[in-house]
Write an enzyme that holds these catalytic residues in place. Structure first.
Site, short mmCIF file in Angstrom:
data_model
loop_
_atom_site.label_atom_id
_atom_site.label_comp_id
_atom_site.label_asym_id
_atom_site.label_seq_id
_atom_site.Cartn_x
_atom_site.Cartn_y
_atom_site.Cartn_z
N ASP A 524 0.79 -1.23 0.08
CA ASP A 524 0.00 0.16 0.03
C ASP A 524 0.86 1.32 -0.05
OD1 ASP A 524 0.74 -0.88 2.59
OD2 ASP A 524 -1.16 -1.07 3.22
N ASP A 525 2.00 1.14 0.19
CA ASP A 525 3.02 2.15 0.03
C ASP A 525 3.92 2.45 -1.34
OD1 ASP A 525 4.08 1.85 3.47
OD2 ASP A 525 2.55 3.01 2.62
#
Ligand code: WTA
Length: 657
Positions: A524-525
């Site tokens: 998600d980063d």
């Protein structure tokens, strides 16, 4: 795996001390006769493992050493005492204030654990019951964990930096009838009244309909500002002082033999939703994972090592690499209560020299903080005892890796960059010191028996050879999580549904032509810039190559043309003012362009005298994303888990500067 294998001599030694703890020793471990038959797997293979990681093939399962029984406290303590190592030091405790120190031998620790075990039994604690521990890093904390293990209770350690509300939610969720805590503790210069936090949490839990029956309170901290015993409120009938009830207990207590798949502990960890997940670990598999990885990854030499892992027992690293792994290996270890920079950044290196530390295992966030304080704190120390340096928790990046290796280790000590998770229980991708050629910034190769795969994030197809994708694990490993407490749906949905057939780690990774893994960060980063995927960790590593940059945190920000842009928060080396003079922003962007390419050049640099971090040192990127996206103070959501909530205001004030 268990006591009976030690032979007659050892049993007689135990009997001579009047110790009854072997009386209940079961017969040798062997495969259960009730195992399902399989045409393709031998009984031995089925004993070692039976598992299903494919949601399409039925419920997710993972069983190791089925039918065998063991006890973790027995293997951590009795085994070594029986082998004649009772006088060996288990813990060299260093307190928050310099000069406070204690040594605890294996014999002393065994007696202490038995006393706590007997008290737990006196409270009616039964195998499988949850016990919540909310304590600072004192020997009583791992001792209480081992006492739970000894009687078959499931410990739930809550990091003593969590708020009353967070503690209450965890106590309530696990329905613990017993809580063990400490009256007050000093963290750096601050006094924290843990018992008062427990009281508030128990009031909350009470309102939710869960009443805790017993609270055991140790009185640890002394010195200015710490409340005296008489000033610590105690609730009659519920709260008792450790000093009153533990010393009178018998110093022996037979271990309760546990099935390999019985739960050993539960540890709450954050997920993508607000509710923490109670990750449940097993007994036999976890024990094997903790013992084997500690032995090989830290090249354990129990007779001579002084091993030091700086993690708190409130996190998984403190479970596996403070309480269980080192004690299973009979090691001597430093137990550090304080913070690495208190009273000054030289503390870590003074402890290393004083205790002749051989292995130092810490987190990149600590490494970067120490680096920012300046080399002189390190270089003025001796450090010749150090053999191995370890890193865990986040990508260390080549720059911090080199500083750790070159300045702290003097170029002599292999750096083991260990990738693993609360869920994996033990190291998964890691170098073996002295055996694995190191590449700075790479966690290198899988540990024995671990089968990592890279998957295409969209199609789920397995990527062969060099490439980049989401990191998943094919097949079970002994210390794999077995469940999320009380939430089988979330367990499957989080880890097994995204890519059927695999355990999904939530991390992205790259594999190079040598098969080495380079962790990129949580998926998600990952930032998608003009269709190119760029790891936030890669950009951060590039920024920290610049001499002025101590730490960087990169988040995606909506961009009208590229889809996502790169937004970098930058903390400068000590002594800089914010905003700094000169053209530093341009220089930092140039550093990224030259390290990765123009595609990764940050669209914005935001000066950050401090980053919003949890008390365990993890950067809360959710908050940075909000700030980057133009949010104000009201948009930040829950900031109660921040070590310093004030940092958000400072960052908002520096926007656009
Ligand atoms: C990250 C901590 C890069 C990763 C043991 C993982 C790492 C998460 C490393 C788990 C490493 C841990 N290199 N990233 N050596 N070690 N991580 O559950 O994103 O607190 O998924 O366990 O930390 O964090 P947890």
């Amino acid at each position: 795996m268990r006591g009976r294998e030690r032979g007659r001599g050892a049993r007689r030694a135990g009997e001579k001390r009047g110790c009854e703890r072997h009386a209940a020793a079961p017969p040798l471990a062997r495969p259960s006769p009730t195992l399902p038959s399989s045409p393709s797997l031998s009984p031995l293979a089925l004993f070692l493992l039976s598992s299903n990681f494919d949601v399409r093939a039925g419920p997710i399962t993972s069983s190791w050493f089925t039918g065998a029984t063991t006890n973790l406290a027995f293997n951590c303590l009795d085994r070594h005492v029986d082998a004649g190592h009772g006088d060996r030091t288990a813990f060299l405790w260093e307190g928050n204030d310099e000069g406070e120190a204690r040594a605890v031998s294996y014999t002393d620790l065994l007696s202490l654990v038995c006393r706590i075990s007997n008290w737990l039994l006196s409270q009616g604690v039964k195998p499988g019951d949850d016990v919540t521990l909310y304590m600072p890093m004192v020997p009583e904390l791992p001792a209480a964990m081992l006492a739970c293990a000894r009687v078959g209770a499931v410990h739930s350690v809550v990091f003593a930096g969590f708020s009353a509300a967070a503690l209450a939610a965890r106590i309530h969720d696990s329905a613990s009838a017993v809580v063990i805590t400490t009256a007050a503790v000093k963290r750096g210069p601050k006094v924290i009244k843990l018992k008062a936090i427990v009281d508030e949490a128990l009031d909350n839990a009470d309102k939710e309909g869960h009443a805790v029956a017993s609270v055991l309170v140790s009185s640890h901290a002394s010195g200015p500002g710490v409340p005296a015993r008489a000033d610590t409120p105690m609730k009659a009938g519920r709260d008792v002082w450790w000093d009153d009830v533990i010393p009178p207990q018998a110093a022996t207590c037979p271990p309760v033999w546990r099935g390999s798949e019985d739960p050993l502990f539960k540890l709450y960890t954050s997920g993508s939703t607000g509710k923490p997940k109670g990750v449940v670990h097993s007994t036999g598999g976890y024990m094997v994972g903790a013992a084997a990885t500690t032995k090989f990854v830290f090249d354990a030499r129990p007779a001579t090592d002084v091993y030091w892992c700086t993690a708190d027992c409130g996190w998984i690293t403190g479970h596996t690499y403070v309480t269980y792994g080192p004690l299973l290996n009979g090691m001597t270890q430093v137990l550090f209560e304080g913070v690495p920079t208190h009273p000054d950044p030289g503390r870590v290196w003074r402890i290393v020299d004083k205790l002749k530390v051989t292995q130092l295992y810490t987190a990149p966030t600590a490494i970067r903080a120490l680096e920012a304080a300046g080399d002189a704190w390190v270089t003025s120390s001796d450090r010749s005892s150090l053999r191995i340096l370890g890193s865990v928790g986040e990508p260390i990046g080549p720059q911090a890796w080199h500083w750790y290796s070159d300045v702290c280790g003097g170029g002599r000590c292999p750096v083991v960059d260990t990738w693993w998770q609360t869920e994996t229980g033990a190291h998964m991708i890691t170098p073996l010191p002295g055996a694995t050629p190191l590449k700075p910034g790479s966690a290198s190769l899988p540990f024995f028996g671990v089968d990592p795969v890279l998957l295409d994030p969209t199609t789920g197809a397995v990527i062969e050879g060099p490439g980049e994708g989401v990191l998943a694990i094919r097949g079970s490993w002994p210390s794999a999580l077995r469940a999320l407490a009380g939430d089988p749906e979330r367990f499957e949905a989080t880890y097994f549904a995204p890519y059927p057939g695999f355990y999904f780690t939530g991390d992205g990774a790259r594999r190079d032509a040598d098969g080495y893994y380079w962790l990129i960060g949580r998926v998600d980063d990952v930032i998608n810039v003009s269709g190119h995927r760029i790891g936030t960790a890669e950009v951060e590593a590039a920024l920290t190559i610049h001499a002025a940059c101590a730490e960087a945190a990169v988040v995606p920000v909506d961009h009208p043309i590229k889809g996502q842009g790169i937004y970098a928060f930058v903390t400068l080396m000590e002594g800089q003012t914010y905003p700094p003079a000169g053209d530093l922003k341009k220089e930092l962007v140039a550093a990224v362009r030259s390290a990765i390419g123009p595609i990764a050049a940050p669209d914005a640099i935001h000066w950050a005298p401090g980053l919003p971090k949890t008390r365990s040192g993890k950067i809360m990127r959710r908050i940075l994303r909000k700030i980057a996206g133009g949010g104000g103070l009201a948009d930040m959501g829950d900031t109660s888990t921040l070590a310093d909530p004030g940092v958000v205001d400072v960052l908002l004030g520096l926007k656009g500067k």
